[in-house]
Structures are given as structure tokens and as C-alpha cells.
Scaffold this active site. Sequence first.
Site, PDB file in Angstrom:
ATOM      1  N   CYS A 162      -3.664   6.434  -1.506  1.00 13.94           N
ATOM      2  CA  CYS A 162      -4.490   5.659  -2.431  1.00 13.94           C
ATOM      3  C   CYS A 162      -4.459   6.357  -3.782  1.00 13.94           C
ATOM      4  CB  CYS A 162      -5.928   5.553  -1.935  1.00 13.94           C
ATOM      5  SG  CYS A 162      -7.002   4.704  -3.109  1.00 13.94           S
ATOM      6  N   ASP A 169       0.823  -1.200   0.000  1.00 12.91           N
ATOM      7  CA  ASP A 169       0.000   0.000   0.000  1.00 12.91           C
ATOM      8  C   ASP A 169       0.864   1.261   0.000  1.00 12.91           C
ATOM      9  OD1 ASP A 169      -2.242   1.604   0.137  1.00 12.91           O
ATOM     10  OD2 ASP A 169      -2.577   1.301   2.266  1.00 12.91           O
ATOM     11  N   HIS A 196      -6.065   6.190   8.060  1.00 13.74           N
ATOM     12  CA  HIS A 196      -5.188   7.186   7.444  1.00 13.74           C
ATOM     13  C   HIS A 196      -5.184   8.429   8.334  1.00 13.74           C
ATOM     14  CE1 HIS A 196      -4.735   5.619   3.089  1.00 13.74           C
ATOM     15  NE2 HIS A 196      -5.052   4.621   3.879  1.00 13.74           N
TER      16      HIS A 196
END
Length: 313
Positions: free
Chosen positions: A253, A28, A222
Site C-alpha cells: 500500500c 493492487d 497481507h
Amino acid sequence: MTAAGLPMEVPAEGLPTRVRIHEVGARDGLQNEQTVVPTEIKAEFIHRLAAAGLPTVEATSFVHPKWVPQLADAEQLFPLLDDLDPQRLPVLVPNERGLDRALALGARRIAVFGSATESFAKANLNRTVDEALAMFAPVIARAKDARVEVRGYLSMCFGDPWEGPVPVAQTVRVCRALLDLGCDELSLGDTIGVATPGHVQTLLAALNEAGVPTSRIGVHFHDTYGQALANTFAALQHGITTIDASAGGLGGCPYAKSATGNLATEDLVWMLHGLGIETGVDLDRLTATSVWMAEALGRPSPSRTLRALSHKE
């Protein structure tokens, strides 16, 4: 601060005694980098994270290279990790083709990546929420037949940049659907970082009421509004023992521009160790790893704990 650079340990009542950190920096985190990190650097990053004691290090994603070019080297990377237990190295798969690629390399833990909202499902998967669930069904079924553990990521569980606040019942419906398809674990994503502690605890309680056990829930916060640690503490109070984090706070993202960095693993470990919660993570080795990766990327880490400890040297 202690002489060893660790927080003073002062436990709080009612919290878990141990937490599993699900490290997402190598997947990620790096998928959101502007430049492609060399495969050998990724492999060393993963090895260093594992050596620091992180029990789960998400390795890569078997998505089409066109969509996430930063992770186009999955076939080259995974064999470089043969010395690590594949149970420690989950990989993301978007569809059956991705599953085929992952299984061919010996992956034993996979994850699918869904959305609680229609807007993000369209942006990320070019499908409706229900169409995405239908796409995941054969992936999950085949993985379970192969005795591969399946995690279900769910984005936009608290807020969406296009739709605004996400109703709790909406998130619960999709979570329940992922479990019904066979997912072993869920990861609740606060993709744009808008959650607050009360919202976190309300959603967790609603999931329990819908028959989703706390033991099968992980959280993925986040830090867009500086709420990631506060939300993590709220989840701990509810009994959550699986927490996603990213070494050095890497990541965001690529499909949601307002999604800034993940919760930094160093910041999480500092808080957990201060609470007397076991993680198995060596903070010094983790910090050294994140400093090394920040240098490889050519930019400083956003982790406050990492900056504090590295400046202390």
C-alpha cells in the site's frame, strides 16, 4: 508433493467446497511498484491470469495519475482487454470522476476504497471516515443505477500504523455503512498484516451479528507477520468463500509503509487445493505467469510456492 507438482488432497471438515479468488496483482500489486510497468505488459499479465482460470482479475484504478502514476494508463489499458468479459475485470474508482471514466470504457464492476480508521482515511483520501462515506454515496448510487456491481474495500480493519489495534465495533460500523450505501460485497483489508486467526473470526462473527451476511464478505490479508494463510484458514472455517490474493505476492500500500506484500495467489491455491477446495485455477499456468512477471519487474517473487515449484523444474 505429487508428481504433477500439486499437494496431496486431504479435505478438512466444515470448509467451503469452492472459493472464488479475487486476483488483485494487476491493480493492487503493480500500483506499489517503483517503476511504471508498460501498458502492453500489464495487458498480457491480465490475459495470462485470466487464462490460468482466475475468475476475477482486478484490472486497474481510475484514480488521478498524480496519486498513483503506476496506473495512469487506465484509459489505454482497458480497451486492450476487450476480448475478456468485463464482469471479470473490476476497477477501482475513487470518486464520481473516476466512475465516469470507468463507465465510458464499459466497466461493469467497480470498487470504492474506504478506511476503518480516521488516520488512514486522512492519509489516503484526505477526508474523515464519514466524509469518505459521503463521497462514495453518489458513486455507489450511480453505479447501481447503471447496474454495475460495487465492491467496498475497507482498509485497516484489524490494525493501523498510527492508531494501533482497531476496535471490532469500529470496523463493523464502517462495514455496515458501506452496505447501507449499496455495496454488493465487502473486502476486509488487513492492510499492515497484524491480524491473527482469533481476531479474524471475532470480527466475522460481529459482522454477522450486525446483519452482514457471510456471503457478502471477502477477506484481503497481507503477510507482514506471516499470518496471511492462517488468517485465511480462519476465514474459511467461518464460511468465507471470497479471498483476495496477488499473483507472486505483488503489492502493498503506497500510503502505509508498513504494509508489505499481499497474500500470494500461488500460496493460497496450494493450500486450497490441498484442502480439496475448488478454485478453477491452473497452478502451473499461474506459476508460469508470476515467474514471467517477476522477470519483467527484474526481481524475484516473495511467493514460497512459486519459488518451490519453479526451482523444481
